[in-house]
Design a protein around this motif. Structure first.
Motif, mmCIF file in Angstrom:
data_model
loop_
_atom_site.group_PDB
_atom_site.id
_atom_site.type_symbol
_atom_site.label_atom_id
_atom_site.label_comp_id
_atom_site.label_asym_id
_atom_site.label_seq_id
_atom_site.Cartn_x
_atom_site.Cartn_y
_atom_site.Cartn_z
ATOM 1 N N UNK A 1 0.880 -1.182 0.000
ATOM 2 C CA UNK A 1 0.000 0.000 0.000
ATOM 3 C C UNK A 1 0.906 1.217 0.000
ATOM 4 N N UNK A 2 0.886 1.974 -1.093
ATOM 5 C CA UNK A 2 1.839 3.073 -1.244
ATOM 6 C C UNK A 2 1.391 4.353 -0.540
ATOM 7 N N UNK A 3 0.261 4.302 0.160
ATOM 8 C CA UNK A 3 -0.203 5.505 0.852
ATOM 9 C C UNK A 3 -1.434 6.080 0.204
ATOM 10 N N UNK A 4 -1.992 7.049 0.884
ATOM 11 C CA UNK A 4 -3.310 7.550 0.514
ATOM 12 C C UNK A 4 -3.254 8.940 -0.096
ATOM 13 N N UNK A 5 -4.103 9.140 -1.086
ATOM 14 C CA UNK A 5 -4.381 10.463 -1.649
ATOM 15 C C UNK A 5 -3.195 11.073 -2.382
ATOM 16 N N UNK A 6 -2.417 10.234 -3.038
ATOM 17 C CA UNK A 6 -1.406 10.747 -3.965
ATOM 18 C C UNK A 6 -2.053 10.869 -5.336
ATOM 19 N N UNK A 7 -1.859 12.000 -5.993
ATOM 20 C CA UNK A 7 -2.424 12.213 -7.321
ATOM 21 C C UNK A 7 -1.512 11.686 -8.421
ATOM 22 N N UNK B 1 -1.511 -8.089 -4.270
ATOM 23 C CA UNK B 1 -2.496 -7.134 -3.745
ATOM 24 C C UNK B 1 -1.871 -5.745 -3.838
ATOM 25 N N UNK B 2 -2.423 -4.895 -4.706
ATOM 26 C CA UNK B 2 -1.830 -3.570 -4.933
ATOM 27 C C UNK B 2 -2.389 -2.504 -3.994
ATOM 28 N N UNK B 3 -3.162 -2.915 -2.991
ATOM 29 C CA UNK B 3 -3.610 -1.992 -1.957
ATOM 30 C C UNK B 3 -4.637 -0.989 -2.444
ATOM 31 N N UNK B 4 -4.709 0.121 -1.705
ATOM 32 C CA UNK B 4 -5.640 1.189 -2.041
ATOM 33 C C UNK B 4 -4.882 2.449 -2.414
ATOM 34 N N UNK B 5 -5.369 3.582 -1.912
ATOM 35 C CA UNK B 5 -4.699 4.839 -2.202
ATOM 36 C C UNK B 5 -5.227 5.563 -3.423
ATOM 37 N N UNK B 6 -6.215 4.995 -4.106
ATOM 38 C CA UNK B 6 -6.772 5.670 -5.276
ATOM 39 C C UNK B 6 -7.423 6.975 -4.813
ATOM 40 N N UNK C 1 -11.052 19.672 -8.631
ATOM 41 C CA UNK C 1 -11.436 19.093 -9.911
ATOM 42 C C UNK C 1 -11.610 17.595 -9.774
ATOM 43 N N UNK C 2 -12.413 17.021 -10.662
ATOM 44 C CA UNK C 2 -12.670 15.587 -10.600
ATOM 45 C C UNK C 2 -11.398 14.790 -10.912
ATOM 46 N N UNK C 3 -11.218 13.698 -10.197
ATOM 47 C CA UNK C 3 -10.104 12.800 -10.468
ATOM 48 C C UNK C 3 -10.428 11.985 -11.721
ATOM 49 N N UNK C 4 -9.524 12.003 -12.683
ATOM 50 C CA UNK C 4 -9.675 11.195 -13.898
ATOM 51 C C UNK C 4 -9.087 9.821 -13.599
ATOM 52 N N UNK C 5 -9.931 8.913 -13.108
ATOM 53 C CA UNK C 5 -9.422 7.618 -12.662
ATOM 54 C C UNK C 5 -8.900 6.786 -13.813
ATOM 55 N N UNK C 6 -9.442 6.981 -14.996
ATOM 56 C CA UNK C 6 -8.935 6.265 -16.173
ATOM 57 C C UNK C 6 -7.490 6.671 -16.447
ATOM 58 N N UNK C 7 -7.202 7.970 -16.435
ATOM 59 C CA UNK C 7 -5.833 8.446 -16.676
ATOM 60 C C UNK C 7 -4.908 8.036 -15.534
ATOM 61 N N UNK C 8 -5.410 8.111 -14.312
ATOM 62 C CA UNK C 8 -4.590 7.731 -13.151
ATOM 63 C C UNK C 8 -4.169 6.265 -13.239
ATOM 64 N N UNK D 1 -7.096 -5.412 -5.313
ATOM 65 C CA UNK D 1 -6.927 -4.035 -4.860
ATOM 66 C C UNK D 1 -7.857 -3.796 -3.674
ATOM 67 N N UNK D 2 -7.534 -2.769 -2.875
ATOM 68 C CA UNK D 2 -8.281 -2.465 -1.650
ATOM 69 C C UNK D 2 -8.791 -1.021 -1.671
ATOM 70 N N UNK D 3 -9.650 -0.657 -2.602
ATOM 71 C CA UNK D 3 -10.113 0.728 -2.646
ATOM 72 C C UNK D 3 -11.005 1.068 -1.460
ATOM 73 N N UNK D 4 -10.792 2.244 -0.896
ATOM 74 C CA UNK D 4 -11.638 2.734 0.179
ATOM 75 C C UNK D 4 -12.110 4.139 -0.121
ATOM 76 N N UNK D 5 -11.200 5.094 0.024
ATOM 77 C CA UNK D 5 -11.514 6.508 -0.135
ATOM 78 C C UNK D 5 -12.147 6.825 -1.492
ATOM 79 N N UNK D 6 -11.585 6.259 -2.572
ATOM 80 C CA UNK D 6 -12.109 6.587 -3.902
ATOM 81 C C UNK D 6 -13.587 6.231 -4.007
ATOM 82 N N UNK D 7 -13.994 5.153 -3.359
ATOM 83 C CA UNK D 7 -15.394 4.741 -3.400
ATOM 84 C C UNK D 7 -16.255 5.542 -2.439
ATOM 85 N N UNK D 8 -15.794 5.690 -1.206
ATOM 86 C CA UNK D 8 -16.661 6.241 -0.160
ATOM 87 C C UNK D 8 -16.690 7.762 -0.117
ATOM 88 N N UNK D 9 -15.573 8.422 -0.372
ATOM 89 C CA UNK D 9 -15.513 9.879 -0.173
ATOM 90 C C UNK D 9 -16.576 10.637 -0.964
#
Length: 388
Positions: free
Chosen positions: A185-191, A222-227, A234-241, A260-268
């Motif tokens: 898990x490389x950490x949270x909220x990196x763009x 398991x590539x973790x979360x952090x998405x 501005x909206x996050x372009x998840x396709x580009x990310x 993968x373990x998405x959390x914030x990207x789904x719930x926020x």
């Protein structure tokens, strides 16, 4: 990073006033189940072939779990309490993983009793805890990859160094415990997804080197979360990310299954906060507005998650005054935002916080006796709005 505040016409507040009136309660957290579904589907489309396990800790809410289970999601649990929640949802325990690298004996027993058999570890002492259960479990070895651009650096606290992987795998083999793959898990909220790419490539090299030596293959990554989620920039372009991540995953051996373990990207983005002015005072030339929610409640993420939410107030006035937005408790730290220029607000006016699903209700408290925000559901079944 500071809160951004939008001033909207008074008429725009009617939707939120109606929700408050119908629920008979303030503050509220409005959970939009359709937005949750949209977020999940967009991430699945951006990472085809990756099995998604929702990180319950970001928003441990039964309606979230039911909604995502209906979408086919798996679940990432970290405690016995989260396993107890999932036991009430129509999801197979085979579609769960226990990702807390450090566990109490009771956590292991409770997870096994529930039916979860995949656990994450990152050190010899933790591996040894599974020797009594070696016939029932499979492990993922968590590797540490520090990310300077991450808002929350989870690899500071968890994970082994890449050069320690072989030693830990050998220790597990000595104890007769099956390790089926690696995780990180490389950490949270990196763009910037470059650190995830680096972590995938490093794990790829470790997996291939072990396979070349004729050792039991590591068949899971398991590539973790952090998405990342959008907090008003501005909206996050998840396709580009995810495009560089997809390219890195394509370089893995065909026998590797990716989680993968998405959390914030789904719930926020799925939840909006609604608070009400319960008092106000003019102090040293600034209007102080006291709301019935604050940093001990739904805005707890400003302290614990290093996040500031896009805010919205409602007024038809063009005048602006120095203003402070405060929470309700008797503690001076309970301030949502200050150094603002806002129209004059009245008792009963609303404050709306956007993208308030992740690490808000999850870390809210009852400090000073103020009740936590009530969750109100909208779009639970696509065409109806319910409260709960």
């Amino acid at each position: 990073m500071a809160n951004t505040v939008k001033v909207s016409p008074t008429a725009d507040a009617e939707y939120y006033r109606t929700l408050s009136r119908e629920s008979g309660f303030s503050p509220l957290l409005v959970l939009d189940c359709e937005r949750l579904r949209q977020q999940y589907r967009s991430l699945v489309a951006a990472l085809p072939g990756v099995d998604m396990y929702y990180a319950i800790k970001s928003l441990p809410n039964m309606d979230v779990l039911h909604t995502l289970a209906a979408e086919g999601a798996g679940f990432d649990i970290a405690t016995s309490a989260e396993a107890e929640m999932l036991a009430q949802v129509a999801v197979s325990p085979r579609h769960t993983i226990h990702t807390h690298p450090i566990k109490r004996p009771r956590d292991i027993i409770d997870a096994l009793r529930y039916g979860c058999t995949t656990f994450v570890v990152d050190n010899p002492e933790e591996i040894a805890k599974f020797e009594p259960y070696r016939q029932r479990v499979s492990l993922l070895l968590r590797v540490s990859f520090r990310s300077p651009s991450a808002l929350v650096d989870l690899s500071r606290k968890f994970g082994c160094a890449p050069q320690e992987v072989d030693t830990l795998l050998d220790e597990a083999a000595r104890l007769g415990i099956h390790v089926k793959g690696l995780s990180f898990h490389v950490g949270s909220q990196s763009l910037d997804s470059s650190q995830q790419v680096k972590a995938i490539d490093t794990c790829n090299a470790l997996i291939r080197a072990r396979h070349a030596r004729g050792l039991p293959p590591l068949s899971v990554l398991d590539i973790g979360g952090g998405f990342p989620a959008s907090y008003g920039q501005g909206e996050v372009d998840i396709e580009a990310y995810c495009e560089p991540i997809r390219a890195a995953l394509d370089r893995l051996p065909e026998f590797v299954n990716v989680l993968a373990e998405p959390g914030r990207f789904l719930s926020a983005p799925s939840m909006t906060g609604v608070a009400t002015v319960m008092g106000r005072a003019l102090r040293d030339g600034r209007w102080w507005y006291y709301f019935d929610d604050g940093v001990y409640g739904s805005y707890s993420g400003q302290l614990f998650d290093h996040t500031h939410y896009p805010l919205e107030v409602f007024s038809d006035s063009a005048e602006r005054f120095p203003s402070v937005l405060s929470g309700p408790t008797c503690d001076s730290i309970d301030v949502i935002a200050e150094d603002l220029e806002l129209p004059e607000l009245q008792i009963g006016d609303l404050l709306v916080g956007h993208s308030m699903g992740a690490y808000t209700a999850a870390s809210a408290t009852d400090f000073n006796g103020f009740p936590r925000a009530r969750v109100v559901l909208v779009n639970q079944h696509m065409d109806e709005a319910l409260t709960g």
